[in-house]
Design a protein around this motif. Structure first.
Motif, PDB file in Angstrom:
ATOM      1  N   GLN A 140       0.859  -1.184   0.000  1.00 17.95           N
ATOM      2  CA  GLN A 140       0.000   0.000   0.000  1.00 17.95           C
ATOM      3  C   GLN A 140       0.895   1.234   0.000  1.00 17.95           C
ATOM      4  OE1 GLN A 140      -2.933   0.286   3.205  1.00 17.95           O
ATOM      5  NE2 GLN A 140      -2.681   2.506   3.240  1.00 17.95           N
TER       6      GLN A 140
ATOM      7  N   ARG B 174       1.627 -10.708   5.361  1.00 16.91           N
ATOM      8  CA  ARG B 174       0.206 -10.988   5.147  1.00 16.91           C
ATOM      9  C   ARG B 174      -0.059 -11.418   3.705  1.00 16.91           C
ATOM     10  NH1 ARG B 174      -0.504  -6.474   8.712  1.00 16.91           N
ATOM     11  NH2 ARG B 174      -1.030  -5.020   7.027  1.00 16.91           N
TER      12      ARG B 174
ATOM     13  N   ASP C 241      -7.742  -2.069  -3.525  1.00 17.52           N
ATOM     14  CA  ASP C 241      -8.926  -2.740  -3.002  1.00 17.52           C
ATOM     15  C   ASP C 241      -9.516  -3.681  -4.052  1.00 17.52           C
ATOM     16  OD1 ASP C 241     -10.745  -3.028  -0.757  1.00 17.52           O
ATOM     17  OD2 ASP C 241     -12.247  -2.059  -2.015  1.00 17.52           O
TER      18      ASP C 241
ATOM     19  N   THR D  46      -7.198  -6.853  -4.453  1.00 15.18           N
ATOM     20  CA  THR D  46      -7.351  -7.920  -3.456  1.00 15.18           C
ATOM     21  C   THR D  46      -8.560  -8.794  -3.763  1.00 15.18           C
ATOM     22  OG1 THR D  46      -8.601  -6.441  -1.976  1.00 15.18           O
ATOM     23  CG2 THR D  46      -6.227  -6.618  -1.609  1.00 15.18           C
ATOM     24  N   GLN D  47      -9.542  -8.237  -4.440  1.00 17.09           N
ATOM     25  CA  GLN D  47     -10.684  -9.044  -4.864  1.00 17.09           C
ATOM     26  C   GLN D  47     -10.319  -9.932  -6.054  1.00 17.09           C
ATOM     27  OE1 GLN D  47     -14.364  -6.575  -5.096  1.00 17.09           O
ATOM     28  NE2 GLN D  47     -13.160  -5.029  -4.018  1.00 17.09           N
TER      29      GLN D  47
ATOM     30  N   LYS E  37      -8.127 -12.555  -4.612  1.00 12.04           N
ATOM     31  CA  LYS E  37      -8.753 -13.246  -3.480  1.00 12.04           C
ATOM     32  C   LYS E  37      -7.819 -13.299  -2.266  1.00 12.04           C
ATOM     33  CE  LYS E  37     -11.686 -16.021  -6.519  1.00 12.04           C
ATOM     34  NZ  LYS E  37     -12.117 -17.381  -6.953  1.00 12.04           N
TER      35      LYS E  37
ATOM     36  N   GLY F  97      -8.140 -11.207   0.500  1.00 10.71           N
ATOM     37  CA  GLY F  97      -8.704 -10.734   1.755  1.00 10.71           C
ATOM     38  C   GLY F  97      -8.158  -9.363   2.108  1.00 10.71           C
ATOM     39  N   SER F  98      -8.239  -8.989   3.370  1.00 10.56           N
ATOM     40  CA  SER F  98      -7.835  -7.650   3.814  1.00 10.56           C
ATOM     41  C   SER F  98      -6.362  -7.657   4.251  1.00 10.56           C
ATOM     42  CB  SER F  98      -8.737  -7.186   4.962  1.00 10.56           C
ATOM     43  OG  SER F  98     -10.080  -7.121   4.540  1.00 10.56           O
ATOM     44  N   VAL F  99      -5.465  -7.515   3.297  1.00 11.04           N
ATOM     45  CA  VAL F  99      -4.035  -7.542   3.607  1.00 11.04           C
ATOM     46  C   VAL F  99      -3.469  -6.152   3.841  1.00 11.04           C
ATOM     47  CG1 VAL F  99      -3.607  -9.713   2.392  1.00 11.04           C
ATOM     48  CG2 VAL F  99      -3.423  -7.551   1.144  1.00 11.04           C
ATOM     49  N   TYR F 100      -4.188  -5.100   3.398  1.00  7.01           N
ATOM     50  CA  TYR F 100      -3.655  -3.752   3.483  1.00  7.01           C
ATOM     51  C   TYR F 100      -4.168  -3.026   4.726  1.00  7.01           C
ATOM     52  CZ  TYR F 100      -2.192  -4.480  -1.338  1.00  7.01           C
ATOM     53  OH  TYR F 100      -1.605  -4.969  -2.479  1.00  7.01           O
TER      54      TYR F 100
ATOM     55  N   GLN G  65      -7.617  -1.448   4.699  1.00  5.52           N
ATOM     56  CA  GLN G  65      -8.739  -2.373   4.702  1.00  5.52           C
ATOM     57  C   GLN G  65      -9.007  -2.953   6.095  1.00  5.52           C
ATOM     58  OE1 GLN G  65      -6.944  -5.072   1.835  1.00  5.52           O
ATOM     59  NE2 GLN G  65      -8.436  -4.459   0.268  1.00  5.52           N
ATOM     60  N   ARG G  66      -8.058  -2.740   6.986  1.00  8.30           N
ATOM     61  CA  ARG G  66      -8.131  -3.373   8.304  1.00  8.30           C
ATOM     62  C   ARG G  66      -8.536  -2.390   9.409  1.00  8.30           C
ATOM     63  NH1 ARG G  66      -5.009  -8.226   8.194  1.00  8.30           N
ATOM     64  NH2 ARG G  66      -4.263  -7.953  10.319  1.00  8.30           N
TER      65      ARG G  66
END
Length: 446
Positions: free
Chosen positions: A66, A147, A429, A432-433, A436, A438-441, A444-445
């Motif tokens: 990021q 991650r 964002d 990541t979709q 697949k 998930g919320s690695v950044y 997003q967390r």
């Protein structure tokens, strides 16, 4: 069970820029503040990945960091809205802003060190993210890197993920750029070569005088322990301090190994003869090829300028061994002549394939910098996040994503633009979709 080497290349991020942050990396420093082209850089990288996959290799992709790293800027005392933070950093500490915008995660040879299950006592593939403490702009990467690796190599029964080493100069770790593995077969136990620049705990030991030695012996030894490696199948070799001072900031700028071949410059190491004898002894029976490049054939300067050794050596499914080289090797008369001679000689390397990765090369990284090698078997491959594997369809979707979100040009003045931050987060964002992950950044967390 069939075993093979997979390559996972770093995807160039939407804020790819030339900040010249890496002291000791001649290409990085010489192109500082040049105008970059993020879209071209990402597409060049994706095209290389697809070409390698079409050679019959398993090819994957690793997501970028990021950027900008607003959290780090806040830690450093900048406050206000995101736009205000960017402007304040630009006005008062532009070097910090550039560090938090660094594009360096594209070079995944520095992301981690990987040991295959054939070498590890517990029969798992081990990953240790590099702490990269020698450079601030890279030292902020390893949390997200860990991650991303966990979201890519997801099967906990087959993959072991470690934390980065302690963030201290004694344990300076630069990942796979200072590590290679030689083997008779990817599924059999091999010999792992850890190359270090200096002893972290012995100030009297040899070390470079101009540029930093980024990898320490203590870090390499710690990774070997974490990965449960047998000392009879590990070799620790010191890089020649003199070549570090000539711009050879990582071992993969002066040597590269694959399968049963070590391709190296004659000035690459200290105690070369005794160390190579140790490698041969621990390798055991079977053919092992040491291909030494004499200084009279290729100077250190030309090796660094062309990134002759920052090439990928691949063993194709046919058994043929090829070199993936940047076009800079083709354009350097001395290096091109050497490579022509090399493939005509009696050695396993049969062919050189040239790729245009100029956007990466200008920022200080060649084909080998762009990839993380992971030796696996078929069961382990099944435990990988399949959305991260490159094929015609995923290449097309990622290329469309790049074309949608990336700018054609980026200057250092653009780094204070809040819209660039928003563009980047929107793109990541969506990525990541696609992958697949998930919320690695961090964004997003929460």
């Amino acid at each position: 069970m069939r075993a093979f080497e997979a390559n996972f290349d770093g995807l160039v991020g939407p804020t790819h820029n030339y900040a010249g942050l890496s002291f000791g990396n001649v290409a990085s420093q010489s192109n500082a503040q040049a105008v970059s082209n993020p879209r071209a850089a990402a597409l060049q990288g994706l095209d290389k990945m697809l070409s390698v996959q079409q050679l019959g290799m398993v090819q994957g992709v690793l997501a970028p960091q990021q950027r900008p790293d607003i959290h780090t800027l806040k830690q450093l005392g900048f406050s206000g809205s995101d736009g205000e933070i960017l402007q304040k950093a630009f006005d008062t500490a532009p070097h910090l802003l550039m560090a938090c915008y660094s594009a360096s995660s594209m070079w995944t040879a520095n992301a981690a060190t990987v040991s295959p299950s054939a070498d590890s006592a517990d029969g798992k593939v081990h990953f240790t993210p590099a702490n990269l403490v020698n450079k601030f702009h890279r030292a902020i990467e390893h949390g997200v890197t860990g991650r991303i690796l966990k979201a890519t190599f997801v099967d906990q029964q087959r993959f072991a993920h470690h934390h980065a080493l302690p963030a201290h100069e004694m344990f300076g770790d630069e990942g796979a750029a200072n590590h290679t593995r030689l083997c008779r077969d990817y599924g059999q136990q091999g010999v792992q070569l850890f190359v270090y620049g200096q002893h972290g705990s012995d100030p009297t030991a040899p070390k470079p005088s101009l540029y930093p030695a980024r990898q320490t012996l203590e870090a390499s030894q710690a990774v070997a322990r974490l990965h449960q490696l047998n000392e009879d199948n590990t070799v620790f070799i010191q890089q020649n301090p003199d070549v570090i001072d000539q711009g050879v900031f990582h071992n993969d700028v002066i040597a590269v190994g694959n399968h049963n071949v070590l391709f190296y410059h004659e000035q690459a190491f200290l105690d070369t003869q005794s160390k190579l004898e140790e490698v041969r002894r621990k390798f055991g029976e079977g053919e092992l090829h040491f291909i030494k490049v004499p200084t009279e054939a290729v100077s250190i300067d030309n090796a660094v300028r062309s990134y002759l050794f920052n090439t990928q050596i691949l063993t194709l499914p046919s058994g043929e061994m090829v070199i993936i080289a940047p076009t800079e090797c083709q354009e350097n008369a001395q290096v091109a002549a050497y490579l022509e001679t090399l493939v005509a000689q009696n050695n396993p390397i049969a062919k050189v394939l040239y790729f245009n990765v100029k956007q990466s090369m200008q920022n200080g990284g060649g084909p080998a910098c762009l990839r993380l090698r992971v030796a696996m078997n078929e069961q382990e491959l099944a435990g990988v996040n399949q959305a991260t594997l490159i094929n015609q369809a995923s290449h097309a979707s990622l290329s469309a994503w790049v074309s949608k979100h990336y700018r054609d040009q980026l200057t250092l003045d653009d780094l204070r633009d809040p819209s660039l931050l928003n563009e980047s987060l929107t793109a990541l964002d969506e990525l990541t979709q696609l992958l697949k992950l998930g919320s690695v950044y961090p964004f997003q967390r929460g």
